[in-house]
Design a protein around this motif. Structure first.
Motif, PDB file in Angstrom:
ATOM      1  N   ALA A 107       0.656  -1.167  -0.066  1.00  0.00           N
ATOM      2  CA  ALA A 107      -0.119   0.025   0.032  1.00  0.00           C
ATOM      3  C   ALA A 107       0.905   1.297   0.009  1.00  0.00           C
ATOM      4  O   ALA A 107       0.720   2.235  -0.652  1.00  0.00           O
ATOM      5  N   MET A 108       1.942   1.276   0.811  1.00  0.00           N
ATOM      6  CA  MET A 108       2.802   2.459   0.846  1.00  0.00           C
ATOM      7  C   MET A 108       3.460   2.484  -0.621  1.00  0.00           C
ATOM      8  O   MET A 108       3.573   3.588  -0.946  1.00  0.00           O
ATOM      9  N   THR A 109       4.026   1.371  -1.196  1.00  0.00           N
ATOM     10  CA  THR A 109       4.490   1.533  -2.645  1.00  0.00           C
ATOM     11  C   THR A 109       3.425   2.342  -3.389  1.00  0.00           C
ATOM     12  O   THR A 109       3.715   2.764  -4.197  1.00  0.00           O
ATOM     13  N   LEU A 110       2.106   1.755  -3.549  1.00  0.00           N
ATOM     14  CA  LEU A 110       1.415   2.328  -4.426  1.00  0.00           C
ATOM     15  C   LEU A 110       1.070   3.780  -4.025  1.00  0.00           C
ATOM     16  O   LEU A 110       1.075   4.622  -5.149  1.00  0.00           O
ATOM     17  N   CYS A 111       0.914   4.274  -2.925  1.00  0.00           N
ATOM     18  CA  CYS A 111       0.710   5.603  -2.725  1.00  0.00           C
ATOM     19  C   CYS A 111       1.927   6.456  -3.339  1.00  0.00           C
ATOM     20  O   CYS A 111       2.093   7.780  -3.506  1.00  0.00           O
TER      21      CYS A 111
END
Length: 355
Positions: A107-111
């Motif tokens: 999720a952090m990577t996507l953000c």
């Protein structure tokens, strides 16, 4: 029992809670973490980012990155609160904490990728030191924007694949094989960038590339299209264009008008001199011809003709206009020939018979 919750111990200061009291304490702790995440998100949205965006930054990239990361940063803070809240709970299934960590990292990577994706205007700053003509080139700007976004997507997919346990090494090796197959395409794309930056020609210019001559009707990432006088459209790859000599007729102010005029051998010297003088005067008086460029000289004696060089520069760089000017001047040459009673020579053979 279908499932059981273990490790319910919860220590705070000198107090140690166990059992359901410890479970309740962990739930309260999770709720506090969720609340902190929500408060931090609200602060970013209402206080921090509006103040940062209102500030005048020395570097343009700073403002672009702040605008593109405003929403992703809020979500990252909120997701961080959710992750720590869930991680603080006791889970009966052992792999759950590790699964939560993987999901959190993805999720952090996507953000982060979303923030970088929307910061594509940073790529246009590479052209800031270039001239206004290049900075306003819509095709080049579109190419830089697309290339930047594709690289961000590839980086994000590779990072998520690595975090989720996929064999990224094998994927990269396979991509290398595909890259070898796409080497020509990549060469054409980079050559297209060179053409757009260097701009040796533009749409509408009349150019000569190798043995192809015509008007440029399209320039794209892979090739250029040239329409010749007979309306034939030739497609030339950008790599071939960059490796060829390019003659841009639109960059010159004149076009050469030059040919060899053959007259018959029965023409006297006086007639030749008068013909050359009249042809020179006709060219110099023409509004099509650059002043001082007309030249008419006897250059050689051919098999069937006395050869005169007729040369001048016409005041145009457009092919269609040049052909019309050439047509008018050729008709004028015929009039001068008739006026001087001089005949055009043509290949002939004289046969001598002996008795």
């Amino acid at each position: 029992m279908i499932f059981t919750i273990q490790n319910l111990g919860f220590a705070i200061g000198g107090f140690l809670l166990e059992g359901w009291l410890a479970f309740a304490a962990r739930c309260v702790c999770a709720l506090v973490l969720l609340a902190l995440g929500a408060v931090a998100r609200a602060l970013l949205r209402k206080k921090i980012f509006p103040k940062l965006l209102a500030h005048s930054w020395h570097f343009e990239a700073t403002g672009i990155l702040l605008r593109s990361f405003a929403l992703p940063a809020e979500r990252m803070v909120w997701l961080t609160g959710i992750y720590f809240a869930l991680a603080s709970l006791p889970w009966a299934i052992a792999p759950v904490p590790k699964f939560l960590l993987v999901v959190y990292q993805m999720a952090m990577t996507l953000c982060i990728c979303k923030g970088l994706y929307h910061a594509s205007d940073v790529a246009t700053l590479l052209l800031k030191s270039c001239g206004e003509e290049i900075r306003s080139n819509k095709t080049l700007l579109s190419l830089l924007d697309t290339t930047y976004k594709v690289l961000v997507v590839i980086l994000g997919v590779a990072t998520i694949a690595q975090e989720s346990g996929f064999p990224i090494g094998s994927i990269v090796a396979g991509a290398g094989l595909i890259g070898l197959a796409a080497q020509e395409t990549a060469s054409n794309i980079f050559s297209g960038i060179v053409i757009l930056i260097d701009k040796p020609f533009a749409v509408g210019d009349w150019i000569l590339v190798g043995d192809v001559e015509g008007e440029v009707i399209d320039i794209n990432f892979r090739s250029i299209k040239i329409r010749s006088l007979d309306k034939t459209v030739s497609v030339i790859t950008n790599s071939k264009v960059c490796s060829s000599t390019i003659v841009n007729c639109a960059m010159r102010s004149t076009r050469p008008y030059k040919f060899t005029l053959g007259v018959t051998y029965n023409t006297s010297r006086a007639k030749l001199e008068q013909l050359m003088a009249d042809l020179t005067a006709m060219l110099e008086a023409s509004p099509y011809v650059e002043k001082g460029s007309a030249l008419v000289r006897l250059t050689s004696f051919g098999d069937s003709s006395i050869n005169l060089l007729v040369s001048a520069y016409l005041l145009t760089n457009q092919a269609g206009t040049f052909l019309q000017m050439q047509n008018d001047l050729n008709l004028n040459v015929m009039d001068v020939m008739q006026k001087n009673n001089v005949d055009f020579a043509f290949p002939s053979t004289t046969v001598y018979l002996s008795q």
